[in-house]
Scaffold this motif. Structure first.
Motif, PDB file in Angstrom:
ATOM      1  N   LEU A   1       5.552  -1.530  -4.412  1.00 57.93           N
ATOM      2  CA  LEU A   1       5.390  -0.076  -4.295  1.00 57.93           C
ATOM      3  C   LEU A   1       6.577   0.506  -3.533  1.00 57.93           C
ATOM      4  N   ARG A   2       7.072   1.632  -4.009  1.00 62.23           N
ATOM      5  CA  ARG A   2       8.225   2.276  -3.365  1.00 62.23           C
ATOM      6  C   ARG A   2       7.748   3.214  -2.254  1.00 62.23           C
ATOM      7  N   ALA A   3       7.183   2.585  -1.228  1.00 65.36           N
ATOM      8  CA  ALA A   3       6.691   3.314  -0.054  1.00 65.36           C
ATOM      9  C   ALA A   3       6.565   2.317   1.089  1.00 65.36           C
ATOM     10  N   PRO A   4       6.760   2.750   2.322  1.00 68.36           N
ATOM     11  CA  PRO A   4       6.635   1.831   3.459  1.00 68.36           C
ATOM     12  C   PRO A   4       5.203   1.351   3.648  1.00 68.36           C
ATOM     13  N   LEU A   5       5.077   0.262   4.379  1.00 66.11           N
ATOM     14  CA  LEU A   5       3.783  -0.394   4.543  1.00 66.11           C
ATOM     15  C   LEU A   5       2.726   0.534   5.115  1.00 66.11           C
ATOM     16  N   HIS A   6       3.072   1.331   6.138  1.00 66.94           N
ATOM     17  CA  HIS A   6       2.055   2.171   6.779  1.00 66.94           C
ATOM     18  C   HIS A   6       1.502   3.239   5.838  1.00 66.94           C
ATOM     19  N   VAL A   7       2.323   3.668   4.892  1.00 67.22           N
ATOM     20  CA  VAL A   7       1.865   4.673   3.916  1.00 67.22           C
ATOM     21  C   VAL A   7       0.869   4.029   2.942  1.00 67.22           C
ATOM     22  N   VAL A   8       1.226   2.846   2.433  1.00 60.38           N
ATOM     23  CA  VAL A   8       0.352   2.168   1.480  1.00 60.38           C
ATOM     24  C   VAL A   8      -0.943   1.721   2.158  1.00 60.38           C
ATOM     25  N   ALA A   9      -0.845   1.248   3.390  1.00 62.10           N
ATOM     26  CA  ALA A   9      -2.036   0.775   4.105  1.00 62.10           C
ATOM     27  C   ALA A   9      -3.045   1.886   4.314  1.00 62.10           C
ATOM     28  N   ALA A  10      -2.581   3.114   4.395  1.00 62.79           N
ATOM     29  CA  ALA A  10      -3.494   4.244   4.551  1.00 62.79           C
ATOM     30  C   ALA A  10      -4.232   4.557   3.253  1.00 62.79           C
ATOM     31  N   LEU A  11      -3.730   4.059   2.123  1.00 62.72           N
ATOM     32  CA  LEU A  11      -4.320   4.356   0.817  1.00 62.72           C
ATOM     33  C   LEU A  11      -5.112   3.190   0.229  1.00 62.72           C
ATOM     34  N   VAL A  12      -4.784   1.963   0.647  1.00 65.38           N
ATOM     35  CA  VAL A  12      -5.365   0.772   0.027  1.00 65.38           C
ATOM     36  C   VAL A  12      -6.195   0.005   1.052  1.00 65.38           C
ATOM     37  N   SER A  13      -7.470  -0.210   0.762  1.00 69.16           N
ATOM     38  CA  SER A  13      -8.354  -0.940   1.672  1.00 69.16           C
ATOM     39  C   SER A  13      -7.970  -2.417   1.705  1.00 69.16           C
ATOM     40  N   PRO A  14      -8.083  -3.067   2.871  1.00 72.16           N
ATOM     41  CA  PRO A  14      -7.822  -4.507   2.952  1.00 72.16           C
ATOM     42  C   PRO A  14      -8.811  -5.328   2.150  1.00 72.16           C
ATOM     43  N   HIS A  15      -9.956  -4.732   1.739  1.00 67.46           N
ATOM     44  CA  HIS A  15     -10.910  -5.433   0.893  1.00 67.46           C
ATOM     45  C   HIS A  15     -10.464  -5.449  -0.563  1.00 67.46           C
ATOM     46  N   VAL A  16      -9.471  -4.602  -0.890  1.00 66.75           N
ATOM     47  CA  VAL A  16      -9.003  -4.496  -2.272  1.00 66.75           C
ATOM     48  C   VAL A  16      -7.775  -5.344  -2.501  1.00 66.75           C
ATOM     49  N   ALA A  17      -6.851  -5.358  -1.545  1.00 66.29           N
ATOM     50  CA  ALA A  17      -5.577  -6.032  -1.748  1.00 66.29           C
ATOM     51  C   ALA A  17      -4.978  -6.440  -0.417  1.00 66.29           C
ATOM     52  N   SER A  18      -4.065  -7.400  -0.466  1.00 67.87           N
ATOM     53  CA  SER A  18      -3.282  -7.762   0.709  1.00 67.87           C
ATOM     54  C   SER A  18      -1.910  -7.109   0.582  1.00 67.87           C
ATOM     55  N   LEU A  19      -1.381  -6.637   1.700  1.00 67.09           N
ATOM     56  CA  LEU A  19      -0.116  -5.906   1.713  1.00 67.09           C
ATOM     57  C   LEU A  19       0.867  -6.569   2.655  1.00 67.09           C
ATOM     58  N   GLU A  20       2.159  -6.488   2.312  1.00 65.36           N
ATOM     59  CA  GLU A  20       3.194  -6.956   3.227  1.00 65.36           C
ATOM     60  C   GLU A  20       4.454  -6.116   3.020  1.00 65.36           C
ATOM     61  N   ALA A  21       5.173  -5.883   4.116  1.00 67.48           N
ATOM     62  CA  ALA A  21       6.387  -5.078   4.060  1.00 67.48           C
ATOM     63  C   ALA A  21       7.467  -5.819   3.271  1.00 67.48           C
ATOM     64  N   ASP A  22       8.208  -5.072   2.474  1.00 62.80           N
ATOM     65  CA  ASP A  22       9.335  -5.620   1.713  1.00 62.80           C
ATOM     66  C   ASP A  22      10.557  -4.777   2.051  1.00 62.80           C
ATOM     67  N   GLY A  23      11.217  -5.134   3.149  1.00 62.37           N
ATOM     68  CA  GLY A  23      12.275  -4.262   3.648  1.00 62.37           C
ATOM     69  C   GLY A  23      11.646  -3.105   4.404  1.00 62.37           C
ATOM     70  N   GLY A  24      12.431  -2.064   4.657  1.00 66.79           N
ATOM     71  CA  GLY A  24      11.924  -0.946   5.432  1.00 66.79           C
ATOM     72  C   GLY A  24      11.099   0.043   4.645  1.00 66.79           C
ATOM     73  N   ASN A  25      11.365   0.188   3.334  1.00 67.77           N
ATOM     74  CA  ASN A  25      10.742   1.262   2.563  1.00 67.77           C
ATOM     75  C   ASN A  25       9.971   0.781   1.344  1.00 67.77           C
ATOM     76  N   MET A  26       9.700  -0.516   1.259  1.00 62.19           N
ATOM     77  CA  MET A  26       8.962  -1.075   0.123  1.00 62.19           C
ATOM     78  C   MET A  26       7.759  -1.853   0.636  1.00 62.19           C
ATOM     79  N   THR A  27       6.762  -2.013  -0.236  1.00 64.56           N
ATOM     80  CA  THR A  27       5.565  -2.779   0.113  1.00 64.56           C
ATOM     81  C   THR A  27       5.151  -3.633  -1.075  1.00 64.56           C
ATOM     82  N   ILE A  28       4.865  -4.904  -0.806  1.00 64.65           N
ATOM     83  CA  ILE A  28       4.348  -5.800  -1.834  1.00 64.65           C
ATOM     84  C   ILE A  28       2.817  -5.799  -1.761  1.00 64.65           C
TER      85      ILE A  28
END
Length: 324
Positions: A244-271
């Motif tokens: 996703l072309r958004a930083p981790l904190h932005v995606v984490a606010a939209l995606v529940s940890p029960h739905v997916a796992s997230l990790e930062a990919d550089g400063g402005n990307m999220t896997i």
């Protein structure tokens, strides 16, 4: 007499903050002789405190379980933490414990020192708990499991699977993980000879302890992350990975940890990694985030997205000219 009472309170406080103390360690900490420590231990026992002693060089004293719960000594921060915890746990995912929490809180508030009351009132007023959607779990099952974990004992229990199946399990319990909505048990399933993540609300009987087991290497250092991977990816047909072309904190606010796992990919990307049984669901979910993204895995999801995009493009163009 006052000095003796103060020393007993100090001894009781020390026994409550550590699992086991040697006699010499207590004597040094309290600045008394070992003989005084032994006499004070006997006085605590006479007052009803179940102080257990183990002999030998490696032995020591520890506060055990008795017929009645003795008074606990809490410092200011501990008292506030317990009071605030009791306030919130009444709406928590453990079934039937709300009323007991209210009773315990009433007792604690009654004896809170005056200096702590304003601080507790402010904390309580500042915290609001939304109605819980959590799956309720019997506290007796949690305490039985946690006791077996502490003693390194095998447990047997009835378990209901996601498809409605029912069976008896024999397992080595290692950790209880609270995800907020559900409790999970990380355990080694003896009959299946593999690690399993059991939902605590599907444990259909109070676990029974069996013989002790020798601990084996854990499946991961971070068992909370291990549980998240298990519940968001393992049981599903498709293992989807996108950037996703958004930083981790932005995606984490939209995606529940029960739905997916997230990790930062550089400063402005999220896997984002998640499991789904169909490709329509992740396509709709990712599109609803209103964020640009690229599909990394699997290839079939990329093909599905191309077909879906073509279908949406045709829908967006509207009806074509009708034939005469």
């Amino acid at each position: 007499m006052i000095q003796t009472s103060a020393r007993l309170l100090q001894l009781l406080s020390l026994l409550q903050i550590r699992r086991e103390w040697t006699g010499p360690a207590l004597a040094v900490r309290m600045q008394v002789t070992e003989r005084t420590v032994r006499r004070d231990i006997d006085k605590l026992r006479n007052l009803g405190y179940p102080v257990q002693a183990s002999p030998g060089i490696a032995g020591g004293y520890q506060l055990g379980a008795g017929a009645q719960l003795p008074p606990l000594l809490l410092d200011d921060n501990e008292a506030l933490a317990v009071a605030l915890g009791l306030s919130s746990v009444a709406a928590g995912p453990v079934a039937g414990i709300g009323e007991a929490s209210v009773r315990a809180l009433a007792k604690l508030e009654q004896v809170l020192p005056a200096r702590l009351r304003p601080k507790f009132a402010m904390l309580k007023a500042a915290v609001t708990t939304l109605p819980s959607l959590a799956a309720p779990v019997d506290p007796l099952k949690l305490t039985a499991v946690s006791s077996a974990i502490a003693d390194r004992r095998l447990i047997t229990f009835d378990y209901t699977t996601a498809d409605g199946g029912f069976g008896r399990r024999l397992a080595e319990p290692y950790r209880l993980v609270d995800t907020g909505r559900r409790w999970y048990l990380v355990a080694w399933d003896v009959e299946r000879e593999d690690w399993r993540t059991f939902r605590a609300d599907r444990i259909a009987s109070v676990p029974s302890e069996r013989k002790k087991y020798v601990p084996r290497p854990l499946p991961a250092q971070d068992l909370a992350a291990y549980v998240q991977r298990s519940i968001t990816r393992s049981p599903y047909r498709y293992d989807v990975v996108v950037r996703l072309r958004a930083p981790l904190h932005v995606v984490a606010a939209l995606v529940s940890p029960h739905v997916a796992s997230l990790e930062a990919d550089g400063g402005n990307m999220t896997i984002l990694r998640a499991g789904w049984d169909s490709l329509e669901t992740p396509a709709a979910h990712l599109a609803s985030l209103d964020l640009d993204f690229e599909i990394l895995e699997p290839e079939v999801f990329r093909s599905h997205a191309v077909k879906l995009a073509e279908r949406l493009n045709r829908a967006a163009r509207g009806p074509g000219p009708t034939s005469q």
